[in-house]
Design a protein around this motif. Structure first.
Motif, mmCIF file in Angstrom:
data_model
loop_
_atom_site.group_PDB
_atom_site.id
_atom_site.type_symbol
_atom_site.label_atom_id
_atom_site.label_comp_id
_atom_site.label_asym_id
_atom_site.label_seq_id
_atom_site.Cartn_x
_atom_site.Cartn_y
_atom_site.Cartn_z
ATOM 1 N N SER A 178 37.668 42.762 43.086
ATOM 2 C CA SER A 178 37.283 44.120 42.721
ATOM 3 C C SER A 178 35.892 44.459 43.250
ATOM 4 O O SER A 178 35.025 43.591 43.367
ATOM 5 C CB SER A 178 37.308 44.259 41.195
ATOM 6 O OG SER A 178 36.695 45.473 40.822
ATOM 7 N N CYS A 207 31.589 41.239 37.585
ATOM 8 C CA CYS A 207 32.742 42.124 37.734
ATOM 9 C C CYS A 207 33.010 42.880 36.431
ATOM 10 O O CYS A 207 33.031 42.290 35.351
ATOM 11 C CB CYS A 207 33.958 41.282 38.107
ATOM 12 S SG CYS A 207 35.453 42.246 38.313
ATOM 13 N N CYS A 247 33.917 41.089 43.759
ATOM 14 C CA CYS A 247 34.181 40.010 42.813
ATOM 15 C C CYS A 247 34.879 38.840 43.515
ATOM 16 O O CYS A 247 35.846 39.038 44.240
ATOM 17 C CB CYS A 247 35.053 40.535 41.671
ATOM 18 S SG CYS A 247 35.595 39.240 40.545
ATOM 19 N N CYS A 292 38.668 38.370 41.426
ATOM 20 C CA CYS A 292 39.799 39.291 41.576
ATOM 21 C C CYS A 292 39.659 40.236 42.776
ATOM 22 O O CYS A 292 40.560 41.010 43.059
ATOM 23 C CB CYS A 292 39.995 40.100 40.285
ATOM 24 S SG CYS A 292 38.699 41.315 40.009
ATOM 25 N N CYS A 335 37.066 41.879 35.479
ATOM 26 C CA CYS A 335 37.448 40.590 34.895
ATOM 27 C C CYS A 335 36.257 39.826 34.313
ATOM 28 O O CYS A 335 36.418 38.702 33.843
ATOM 29 C CB CYS A 335 38.187 39.730 35.929
ATOM 30 S SG CYS A 335 37.118 39.094 37.232
HETATM 31 ZN ZN ZN Z 1 36.806 40.516 39.029
#
Ligand code: ZN
Length: 113
Positions: A94, A73, A89, A92, A76
């Motif tokens: 994403s 990611c 991800c 999170c 993060c």
């Molecule tokens: Zn992430």
């Protein structure tokens, strides 16, 4: 079948390495195959002995290591092993990720004499 031409170019590549190393025999070929490499394991296992026949690689053992699909990611920095084709991800959620494993198709090692 696209695995046949892949196996063919791999055999040629290995023969070139053998020539350079002065090797006569290959006991085994270990291939790293990512799940997203676009190469199918079974057809490749089928194609390899066909193209290896009559070459120095005849009777050599083919070992395929399937590597998991891993993304990192960019938000993060967490690495996630993907179980689905959707790159996301696991931490999170994403979609801003980079593939760090899973798309490769390469010769990992050769056992030669
Ligand atoms: Zn992430």
């Amino acid at each position: 079948m696209h695995e046949l031409s892949l196996a063919d170019s791999m055999v040629q590549e290995i023969e070139a390495i053998m020539e350079k190393e002065g090797a006569e025999k290959v006991f085994s070929v270990t291939v790293k195959m990512g799940r997203l490499s676009g190469v199918e394991k079974e057809p490749f296992e089928f194609a390899f002995p066909i193209v290896a026949e009559g070459t120095k690689l005849e009777k050599s053992k083919l070992i395929i290591e399937e590597s998991p699909v891993i993304v990192k990611c960019k938000d993060c920095m967490t690495e996630t092993v993907l179980e689905t084709p959707f790159a996301k991800c696991g931490n999170c959620g994403s979609r801003n990720v980079d593939y760090i494993s899973g798309k490769e198709f390469l010769i990992k090692s050769l056992e030669i004499e």
